[in-house]
Design a protein around this motif. Structure first.
Motif, mmCIF file in Angstrom:
data_model
loop_
_atom_site.group_PDB
_atom_site.id
_atom_site.type_symbol
_atom_site.label_atom_id
_atom_site.label_comp_id
_atom_site.label_asym_id
_atom_site.label_seq_id
_atom_site.Cartn_x
_atom_site.Cartn_y
_atom_site.Cartn_z
ATOM 1 N N GLU A 31 -5.919 101.915 -12.250
ATOM 2 C CA GLU A 31 -5.299 101.948 -10.925
ATOM 3 C C GLU A 31 -5.107 100.535 -10.379
ATOM 4 O OE1 GLU A 31 -6.780 105.945 -8.751
ATOM 5 O OE2 GLU A 31 -8.378 104.566 -9.370
ATOM 6 N N GLU A 88 -2.168 98.964 -12.029
ATOM 7 C CA GLU A 88 -0.914 99.516 -11.494
ATOM 8 C C GLU A 88 -0.596 98.966 -10.101
ATOM 9 O OE1 GLU A 88 0.948 103.800 -10.093
ATOM 10 O OE2 GLU A 88 -0.779 103.775 -11.430
ATOM 11 N N TYR A 89 -1.579 98.962 -9.211
ATOM 12 C CA TYR A 89 -1.341 98.562 -7.829
ATOM 13 C C TYR A 89 -1.137 97.055 -7.671
ATOM 14 C CZ TYR A 89 -3.142 103.270 -6.869
ATOM 15 O OH TYR A 89 -3.363 104.613 -6.843
ATOM 16 N N SER A 90 -1.762 96.271 -8.556
ATOM 17 C CA SER A 90 -1.645 94.816 -8.441
ATOM 18 C C SER A 90 -0.531 94.248 -9.319
ATOM 19 C CB SER A 90 -2.968 94.143 -8.817
ATOM 20 O OG SER A 90 -3.266 94.367 -10.183
#
Length: 69
Positions: free
Chosen positions: A34, A37-39
């Protein structure tokens, strides 16, 4: 945009990505996948940061900003 400005912008973007990942790792609430993905960092990079952060603490990673490309 001139080349120098583009390089500075890219450096700032990478710095922001690393700092974001470090904060997420410090929270301990998200899976590495996660965080990647988010960074917008590669999973291998997030794993490396997590490993280093657990060994040396979060301040160690600020010098990595100029190394990561």
């Amino acid at each position: 945009m001139c080349r120098v400005m583009e390089e500075k912008w890219e450096e700032g973007r990478k710095s922001n990505q690393l700092e974001t990942a470090q904060r997420m790792l410090s929270s301990g609430k998200l899976a590495l996948e996660e965080i990647a993905e988010y960074s917008n960092l590669p999973l291998d990079e997030v794993r490396r940061i997590a490993s280093e952060q657990s060994n040396s603490g979060p301040t160690q990673h600020m010098e990595d900003i100029t190394k990561w490309k």
